[in-house]
Write a protein that holds these residues in place. Structure first.
Motif, PDB file in Angstrom:
ATOM      1  N   PHE A 298       0.844  -1.207   0.000  1.00 34.37           N
ATOM      2  CA  PHE A 298       0.000   0.000   0.000  1.00 34.37           C
ATOM      3  C   PHE A 298       0.878   1.257   0.000  1.00 34.37           C
ATOM      4  CE2 PHE A 298      -3.843  -2.271   2.123  1.00 34.37           C
ATOM      5  CZ  PHE A 298      -4.220  -2.770   0.885  1.00 34.37           C
ATOM      6  N   GLU A 299       1.991   1.173   0.722  1.00 34.84           N
ATOM      7  CA  GLU A 299       2.891   2.342   0.796  1.00 34.84           C
ATOM      8  C   GLU A 299       3.454   2.659  -0.590  1.00 34.84           C
ATOM      9  OE1 GLU A 299       4.670   3.909   3.655  1.00 34.84           O
ATOM     10  OE2 GLU A 299       3.750   2.822   5.337  1.00 34.84           O
TER      11      GLU A 299
ATOM     12  N   THR B 154      -8.104  13.026  -1.215  1.00 36.70           N
ATOM     13  CA  THR B 154      -7.025  12.108  -1.617  1.00 36.70           C
ATOM     14  C   THR B 154      -6.910  10.994  -0.575  1.00 36.70           C
ATOM     15  OG1 THR B 154      -5.872  13.938  -2.664  1.00 36.70           O
ATOM     16  CG2 THR B 154      -4.573  11.980  -2.211  1.00 36.70           C
ATOM     17  N   GLN B 155      -6.997  11.384   0.681  1.00 35.84           N
ATOM     18  CA  GLN B 155      -6.964  10.378   1.757  1.00 35.84           C
ATOM     19  C   GLN B 155      -8.103   9.375   1.564  1.00 35.84           C
ATOM     20  OE1 GLN B 155      -7.239  12.017   5.713  1.00 35.84           O
ATOM     21  NE2 GLN B 155      -7.301  10.030   6.676  1.00 35.84           N
ATOM     22  N   ASP B 156      -9.293   9.895   1.316  1.00 33.86           N
ATOM     23  CA  ASP B 156     -10.464   9.050   1.128  1.00 33.86           C
ATOM     24  C   ASP B 156     -10.279   8.119  -0.080  1.00 33.86           C
ATOM     25  OD1 ASP B 156     -12.893   8.394   2.176  1.00 33.86           O
ATOM     26  OD2 ASP B 156     -14.024   9.743   0.888  1.00 33.86           O
TER      27      ASP B 156
ATOM     28  N   ASP C 209      -6.747  17.377   0.061  1.00 35.06           N
ATOM     29  CA  ASP C 209      -6.042  16.507   1.008  1.00 35.06           C
ATOM     30  C   ASP C 209      -6.993  15.437   1.553  1.00 35.06           C
ATOM     31  OD1 ASP C 209      -3.378  17.280   1.202  1.00 35.06           O
ATOM     32  OD2 ASP C 209      -3.495  17.627   3.358  1.00 35.06           O
TER      33      ASP C 209
ATOM     34  N   TYR D 115      -7.218  18.045  -6.752  1.00 34.23           N
ATOM     35  CA  TYR D 115      -7.146  19.486  -6.480  1.00 34.23           C
ATOM     36  C   TYR D 115      -7.768  20.276  -7.639  1.00 34.23           C
ATOM     37  CZ  TYR D 115      -5.461  24.229  -6.396  1.00 34.23           C
ATOM     38  OH  TYR D 115      -5.417  25.591  -6.460  1.00 34.23           O
TER      39      TYR D 115
ATOM     40  N   TYR E  74       0.811   4.350  -2.646  1.00 28.56           N
ATOM     41  CA  TYR E  74       0.673   5.743  -2.215  1.00 28.56           C
ATOM     42  C   TYR E  74       1.823   6.589  -2.766  1.00 28.56           C
ATOM     43  CZ  TYR E  74       0.503   9.903   0.646  1.00 28.56           C
ATOM     44  OH  TYR E  74       0.482  11.214   1.048  1.00 28.56           O
TER      45      TYR E  74
ATOM     46  N   TYR F 255      -3.473  13.556  -6.122  1.00 29.35           N
ATOM     47  CA  TYR F 255      -3.758  14.792  -5.382  1.00 29.35           C
ATOM     48  C   TYR F 255      -3.941  15.963  -6.350  1.00 29.35           C
ATOM     49  CZ  TYR F 255      -3.239  18.848  -2.410  1.00 29.35           C
ATOM     50  OH  TYR F 255      -3.440  20.057  -1.794  1.00 29.35           O
ATOM     51  N   ASN F 256      -3.016  16.060  -7.301  1.00 27.58           N
ATOM     52  CA  ASN F 256      -3.049  17.134  -8.293  1.00 27.58           C
ATOM     53  C   ASN F 256      -4.370  17.108  -9.083  1.00 27.58           C
ATOM     54  OD1 ASN F 256      -1.431  19.172  -9.878  1.00 27.58           O
ATOM     55  ND2 ASN F 256      -1.929  17.710 -11.494  1.00 27.58           N
TER      56      ASN F 256
ATOM     57  N   LYS G 287       0.545   9.411  -5.187  1.00 23.29           N
ATOM     58  CA  LYS G 287       0.049  10.485  -4.315  1.00 23.29           C
ATOM     59  C   LYS G 287       0.003  11.831  -5.044  1.00 23.29           C
ATOM     60  CE  LYS G 287       4.529  11.483  -2.353  1.00 23.29           C
ATOM     61  NZ  LYS G 287       5.550  11.097  -1.450  1.00 23.29           N
ATOM     62  N   THR G 288       1.055  12.184  -5.764  1.00 22.00           N
ATOM     63  CA  THR G 288       1.072  13.501  -6.399  1.00 22.00           C
ATOM     64  C   THR G 288       0.106  13.581  -7.586  1.00 22.00           C
ATOM     65  OG1 THR G 288       3.301  13.900  -5.622  1.00 22.00           O
ATOM     66  CG2 THR G 288       2.547  15.281  -7.429  1.00 22.00           C
ATOM     67  N   PRO G 289       0.129  12.620  -8.537  1.00 19.47           N
ATOM     68  CA  PRO G 289      -0.857  12.735  -9.622  1.00 19.47           C
ATOM     69  C   PRO G 289      -2.308  12.718  -9.150  1.00 19.47           C
ATOM     70  CG  PRO G 289       0.450  10.722  -9.850  1.00 19.47           C
ATOM     71  CD  PRO G 289       1.084  11.535  -8.775  1.00 19.47           C
TER      72      PRO G 289
ATOM     73  N   PHE H  17      -7.452   6.946  -1.420  1.00 15.12           N
ATOM     74  CA  PHE H  17      -6.507   5.855  -1.149  1.00 15.12           C
ATOM     75  C   PHE H  17      -7.111   4.835  -0.190  1.00 15.12           C
ATOM     76  CE2 PHE H  17      -3.281   8.724  -2.951  1.00 15.12           C
ATOM     77  CZ  PHE H  17      -2.657   7.829  -3.817  1.00 15.12           C
ATOM     78  N   LEU H  18      -7.823   5.307   0.822  1.00 13.69           N
ATOM     79  CA  LEU H  18      -8.396   4.349   1.780  1.00 13.69           C
ATOM     80  C   LEU H  18      -9.466   3.476   1.111  1.00 13.69           C
ATOM     81  CD1 LEU H  18      -8.452   6.577   4.984  1.00 13.69           C
ATOM     82  CD2 LEU H  18      -7.078   4.522   4.611  1.00 13.69           C
TER      83      LEU H  18
END
Lengths: 178, 125
Positions: A13-14, A42-44, A39, A29, A17, A25-26, A21-23, A46-47
């Motif tokens: 999972f790490e 993005t958390q939601d 933020d 956003y 992430y 999140y971007n 994470k950046t694509p 991935f979870l």
């Protein structure tokens, strides 16, 4: 450490992430236009992905699938925001801009006009345009991500470009908040 | 082809997604229409602007927020135990809830019976 297998790779999972994470999140956003909310979303994203991933088929195209979750998560948030905007105490002129946290040099530059034009577009067209231009997705990947027919992507991108052009030109000519 | 029809096809023209006859018609129109050529050039320019838009990274705390969140820890717990235990725990909790409700009902019913019995006993005295 929890690991999942896809056709392309074996992932922890790490690792997923770190890779996305950046694509993601971007992308989120630019869909919602607010850093703090991006933020949370993005958390939601991935979870939700981590929970569903162990049950998914090994042929899964991880990238398109993650963007699909991100798109739906952002759309839900935008729907909620629209509902809240109907409440009487909401400032209707509020633009979900990220001016406070943006680089001040960018506020009135091309980058900020591009971002503002994106924020003013209908959300489904904005998603298609971002996936095509920023993420380099093919028509088929966009169709899969947005859950539409491949023929629909042609129409989405056509309307997206027309709408972006309209908004960009209006902002460039000093058009204020919509 | 008129301008209106061509403008609907310009985006697909740019992405090379038109059939050969459609592409040929648009090319012919563009050769004689400066306005449509201008729009096509703008689309091309906007695509470049969008693709060069600086990428924004999430806050550095997002990693910790995700990997120490109760949702993640619960998921990790479930996966490490083969997806079974959390469901069993949920069933036990559910069963305990039902047992507790039955117990409350029994206590209530017994109290009611006791009160009725006491009242009946007073009347007979």
């Amino acid at each position: 450490m929890v690991r999942v297998e896809t056709k392309e790779n074996s992932w922890s999972f790490e690792q997923i992430y770190d890779e996305y994470k950046t694509p993601i999140y971007n992308y989120v956003y630019h869909l919602v236009g607010d850093r703090e909310q991006a933020d949370d979303l993005t958390q939601d994203t991935f979870l939700k992905a981590f929970r569903a991933l162990p049950k998914m088929d090994a042929n899964l195209k991880l990238s398109a699938w993650l963007y699909r979750i991100a798109t739906n998560t952002a759309y839900d948030a935008l729907r909620r925001r629209k509902l809240i905007a109907w409440l009487p105490w909401q400032d209707l002129d509020h633009e979900p801009a990220d001016v406070d946290s943006a680089d001040p040099q960018e506020i009135y530059g091309t980058t900020e006009i591009v971002r503002a034009a994106l924020r003013r577009m209908p959300q489904q067209y904005r998603a298609a345009l971002l996936l095509y231009t920023q993420e380099g997705f093919s028509y088929s990947e966009i169709a899969h991500t947005l859950n539409i027919a491949e023929s629909g992507v042609k129409m989405y991108l056509s309307r997206a470009r027309q709408s972006f052009r309209e908004q960009y030109r209006s902002l460039e000519q000093g058009g204020g908040a919509k | 082809m008129n301008c209106e029809r061509v403008r609907d096809l310009l985006s697909a023209y740019l992405d090379d997604q038109l059939s050969a006859p459609e592409r040929q018609s648009v090319t012919t129109h563009l050769a004689s229409c400066a306005d449509c050529r201008g729009i096509l050039a703008e689309y091309h320019h906007f695509d470049a602007l969008l693709s060069q838009l600086p990428r924004i990274s999430p806050s550095p705390t997002l990693h910790t927020k995700i990997f120490t969140s109760p949702r993640y820890l619960k998921l990790e717990f479930e996966l490490e135990r083969g997806l079974q235990r959390p469901q069993v725990v949920a069933e036990i909790t559910h069963n305990q809830d039902i047992s507790f409700a039955i117990l409350l009902l029994l206590i209530g019913f017994s109290t009611l019976l006791l009160l009725r019995h006491q009242r009946h006993h007073k009347h007979t005295q």
